[in-house]
Design a protein around this motif. Sequence first.
Motif, PDB file in Angstrom:
ATOM      1  N   VAL A   1     -20.507  31.999  -0.051  1.00 22.30           N
ATOM      2  CA  VAL A   1     -20.273  30.801  -0.845  1.00 22.30           C
ATOM      3  C   VAL A   1     -19.197  31.151  -1.859  1.00 22.30           C
ATOM      4  N   GLU A   2     -18.094  30.405  -1.817  1.00 21.54           N
ATOM      5  CA  GLU A   2     -16.952  30.681  -2.669  1.00 21.54           C
ATOM      6  C   GLU A   2     -16.627  29.469  -3.537  1.00 21.54           C
ATOM      7  N   ARG A   3     -16.284  29.717  -4.786  1.00 22.66           N
ATOM      8  CA  ARG A   3     -15.760  28.661  -5.640  1.00 22.66           C
ATOM      9  C   ARG A   3     -14.266  28.539  -5.377  1.00 22.66           C
ATOM     10  N   ILE A   4     -13.787  27.299  -5.231  1.00 20.29           N
ATOM     11  CA  ILE A   4     -12.384  27.026  -4.958  1.00 20.29           C
ATOM     12  C   ILE A   4     -11.823  26.265  -6.146  1.00 20.29           C
ATOM     13  N   ASP A   5     -11.022  26.961  -6.993  1.00 18.83           N
ATOM     14  CA  ASP A   5     -10.666  26.328  -8.260  1.00 18.83           C
ATOM     15  C   ASP A   5      -9.214  26.508  -8.733  1.00 18.83           C
TER      16      ASP A   5
ATOM     17  N   PRO B   1      -9.194  38.052   0.454  1.00 22.31           N
ATOM     18  CA  PRO B   1     -10.060  38.588   1.507  1.00 22.31           C
ATOM     19  C   PRO B   1     -11.508  38.162   1.309  1.00 22.31           C
ATOM     20  N   VAL B   2     -12.139  37.758   2.394  1.00 26.04           N
ATOM     21  CA  VAL B   2     -13.555  37.380   2.375  1.00 26.04           C
ATOM     22  C   VAL B   2     -14.160  37.805   3.702  1.00 26.04           C
ATOM     23  N   GLY B   3     -15.182  38.628   3.695  1.00 23.25           N
ATOM     24  CA  GLY B   3     -15.914  38.980   4.902  1.00 23.25           C
ATOM     25  C   GLY B   3     -15.111  39.774   5.914  1.00 23.25           C
ATOM     26  N   MET B   4     -15.619  39.770   7.167  1.00 28.16           N
ATOM     27  CA  MET B   4     -15.014  40.532   8.257  1.00 28.16           C
ATOM     28  C   MET B   4     -14.296  39.646   9.275  1.00 28.16           C
ATOM     29  N   LYS B   5     -14.932  38.513   9.635  1.00 23.47           N
ATOM     30  CA  LYS B   5     -14.321  37.586  10.583  1.00 23.47           C
ATOM     31  C   LYS B   5     -14.895  36.197  10.341  1.00 23.47           C
ATOM     32  N   LEU B   6     -14.161  35.414   9.559  1.00 20.31           N
ATOM     33  CA  LEU B   6     -14.607  34.067   9.228  1.00 20.31           C
ATOM     34  C   LEU B   6     -14.234  33.108  10.347  1.00 20.31           C
ATOM     35  N   THR B   7     -15.139  32.198  10.665  1.00 20.98           N
ATOM     36  CA  THR B   7     -14.854  31.228  11.720  1.00 20.98           C
ATOM     37  C   THR B   7     -14.965  29.784  11.232  1.00 20.98           C
TER      38      THR B   7
ATOM     39  N   GLN C   1     -16.277  34.538  -5.600  1.00 19.64           N
ATOM     40  CA  GLN C   1     -17.518  34.584  -4.828  1.00 19.64           C
ATOM     41  C   GLN C   1     -18.697  34.140  -5.673  1.00 19.64           C
ATOM     42  N   VAL C   2     -19.447  33.194  -5.151  1.00 19.01           N
ATOM     43  CA  VAL C   2     -20.655  32.710  -5.811  1.00 19.01           C
ATOM     44  C   VAL C   2     -21.880  33.426  -5.266  1.00 19.01           C
TER      45      VAL C   2
ATOM     46  N   ALA D   1     -17.502  26.021  -1.399  1.00 24.50           N
ATOM     47  CA  ALA D   1     -17.475  25.913   0.053  1.00 24.50           C
ATOM     48  C   ALA D   1     -18.160  27.136   0.626  1.00 24.50           C
ATOM     49  N   ALA D   2     -18.743  26.970   1.824  1.00 24.51           N
ATOM     50  CA  ALA D   2     -19.405  28.076   2.511  1.00 24.51           C
ATOM     51  C   ALA D   2     -18.588  28.459   3.737  1.00 24.51           C
TER      52      ALA D   2
END
Length: 301
Positions: free
Chosen positions: A201-205, A173-179, A210-211, A189-190
């Motif tokens: 801003v999230e690290r994808i690894d 889960p990240v945020g409320m409504k990602l587009t 969350q960064v 990635a943002a």
Amino acid sequence: MPPAGKVVPIGNAPEGIVIAESGIGAVAVRNPDGVELIDAATGAVRQTVPTDGAARHLSLAGPDGPLLVPLEGSNELCELNIADGRITSTTTGVGRQPHDAAQTAGGTIVVTNEREGGVLFVRAGTVIASLPAGPVQPGGVAAVGEYAAVADVQGNGVWVYDGSTHQQVAQGPVGMKLTHAVAMSGDAAAFADTDGGAVFVERIDPQLAQVAKIDAPGKPYGLAYDAVRRRLYVTLTASNLMRVIDTSNAAKPRVLGDLPTVQQPNSVAVDSRSGAVLVTGSDPDGGSGLQIVTPDLLPPG
């Protein structure tokens, strides 16, 4: 408040925009549907490439292309030579309303299937694998190394896929409504949280970490990243502004300022050569336009 910089006319309802390392830009337009190839410095149209359907997002498979054009209207993915406008391949069977596409480091293109959920994996103009609905409404996608990180518009999260194994490898889960999503330097990635008024801003690894969370009130939507200057650009569609963010320290981003934009600024791109920023205005009632913001008009770092 008038838009910063200058606004030049371009097509109808311009939205998706990218700028190649060569300085050639591409803008998706509709009615008539197509891609306008432009000189990023001036906005002058070099060539109009008609398409069978309209694209909302555009992306580059490499610094100078090819250009990836997911056609929502015709359910196809086109690859286009950005230098001369030749369509080099057309992939069918990429789902119902393919919304966005990104090429991972190994050369696999991941396409988001917005109306049916899930993603498709494409190589050499052919769908080689697909995954069923995972995200409720997969939207923007960013390629981070061998991974593709997909924003789930309705499911409030990010789904991560491996371009080499064609498998889902993470979700959270990240945020409320990602587009929208955009790759940044390294493994980050943002993601625009349009309803939450923030950018994550999230690290994808490939697991998500969350960064930073950046305040961005006013329906953040379009995203662009300048890897040379380590700046992130975010369009605020409710207030017709563009937020400029210094991400030299990704864990502690600094908002440098906001600039007025064209109406309904849905997409933004950066000319890496000069640092100029281009924004498309897609308001059907306010006219269409391409805004060019030269570096001298951007807030200092």
